[in-house]
Motif scaffolding. Sequence first.
Motif, PDB file in Angstrom:
ATOM      1  N   THR A  21      12.817   6.154  -2.717  1.00 30.28           N
ATOM      2  CA  THR A  21      11.505   5.599  -2.966  1.00 30.28           C
ATOM      3  C   THR A  21      11.183   5.719  -4.438  1.00 30.28           C
ATOM      4  O   THR A  21      11.763   6.511  -5.168  1.00 30.28           O
ATOM      5  CB  THR A  21      10.435   6.360  -2.164  1.00 30.28           C
ATOM      6  OG1 THR A  21      10.418   7.696  -2.632  1.00 30.28           O
ATOM      7  CG2 THR A  21      10.716   6.345  -0.681  1.00 30.28           C
ATOM      8  N   GLN A  52       1.245  10.869   0.074  1.00 28.48           N
ATOM      9  CA  GLN A  52       2.395  10.138  -0.446  1.00 28.48           C
ATOM     10  C   GLN A  52       3.698  10.509   0.256  1.00 28.48           C
ATOM     11  O   GLN A  52       4.522   9.642   0.562  1.00 28.48           O
ATOM     12  CB  GLN A  52       2.544  10.394  -1.949  1.00 28.48           C
ATOM     13  CG  GLN A  52       3.542   9.450  -2.623  1.00 28.48           C
ATOM     14  CD  GLN A  52       3.136   7.995  -2.495  1.00 28.48           C
ATOM     15  OE1 GLN A  52       2.065   7.610  -2.945  1.00 28.48           O
ATOM     16  NE2 GLN A  52       3.971   7.188  -1.872  1.00 28.48           N
ATOM     17  N   ASP A  56       5.983   7.895   2.260  1.00 23.86           N
ATOM     18  CA  ASP A  56       7.397   7.748   1.904  1.00 23.86           C
ATOM     19  C   ASP A  56       8.303   8.014   3.103  1.00 23.86           C
ATOM     20  O   ASP A  56       9.338   7.357   3.276  1.00 23.86           O
ATOM     21  CB  ASP A  56       7.766   8.692   0.764  1.00 23.86           C
ATOM     22  CG  ASP A  56       7.211   8.241  -0.574  1.00 23.86           C
ATOM     23  OD1 ASP A  56       6.635   7.145  -0.640  1.00 23.86           O
ATOM     24  OD2 ASP A  56       7.347   8.999  -1.556  1.00 23.86           O
TER      25      ASP A  56
END
Length: 280
Positions: A21, A52, A56
């Motif tokens: 990512t 986050q 991800d």
Amino acid sequence: MLHSNLLRLVARGGPKRWMSTTTKLTSVEVNDKTGIATLTLNRPPVNSQNVQLLVDLQSSIGEIESNKSRGLILTSACSNVFSAGLDILEMYNTDEERLRTIWTELQNAWIALYGSSLPTAAAINGHAPAGGCLLATACEYRVMLPKRLIGLNETQLGIIAPKWLMSGFLNVLPQRVAERALTQGRLFTTEEALAEGLVDEIANTKEEALEKCAAFIGSFTKVNPLARSLTKLQFRAENIKEFEKIRKKDVEDFVALASRPEVQKGMGIYLENLKKKSKK
């Protein structure tokens, strides 16, 4: 909510491929020989689950499924922690919208892993309390290193584990054992977890744990993949159905609970204790 556009495939040569990512909080390594993908959590120092990381994680699961890997192994880049669970800093002294967001993304990450059609295994190379245990029990198979801890200890923070979060426990533990552990906020040692059936094997090193997870996934080589995945999802269908029915209410219930002054106070005390430990 999958954000697979955050991922790109990078050719490195040799028998393995890497995907990562843009934020690098997760990485995916695909073994071209076996077709098995290893998804690694990489948010030092303890893989605490902020928004986050959870986004991800969903992205990586979606990418692995779209690339038609034969199986998924979840593990950690941190040497002594698989995942310490939800990031308390994102829940402490914050607004209700932020609380909604992190809990929604935790739900999304869980359903992406729990509802995956692929064979899944967790190489638990470190401690796995709370959300770390949640991710591990969402997998079908668990291999853990010695002298580590795993469990759902939410009650110690004044938080109640919702039924969908308990479902991973109830998939592998007798109800009486699960009820006592959840109400006590108990963390099992590796050896206790093996004895109770919370983990399936013990490995001495991360590499050995990955090998044992790969062997579990490899045990389905002669099984029709579609028949296997449909059978798995039939076993999990009721839990998934119940989760979908209550997921919006579950978010609001969490926000209401986490916003309570006594719960916020408990989080503050927990963070202060962590600071004291880090200074020793």
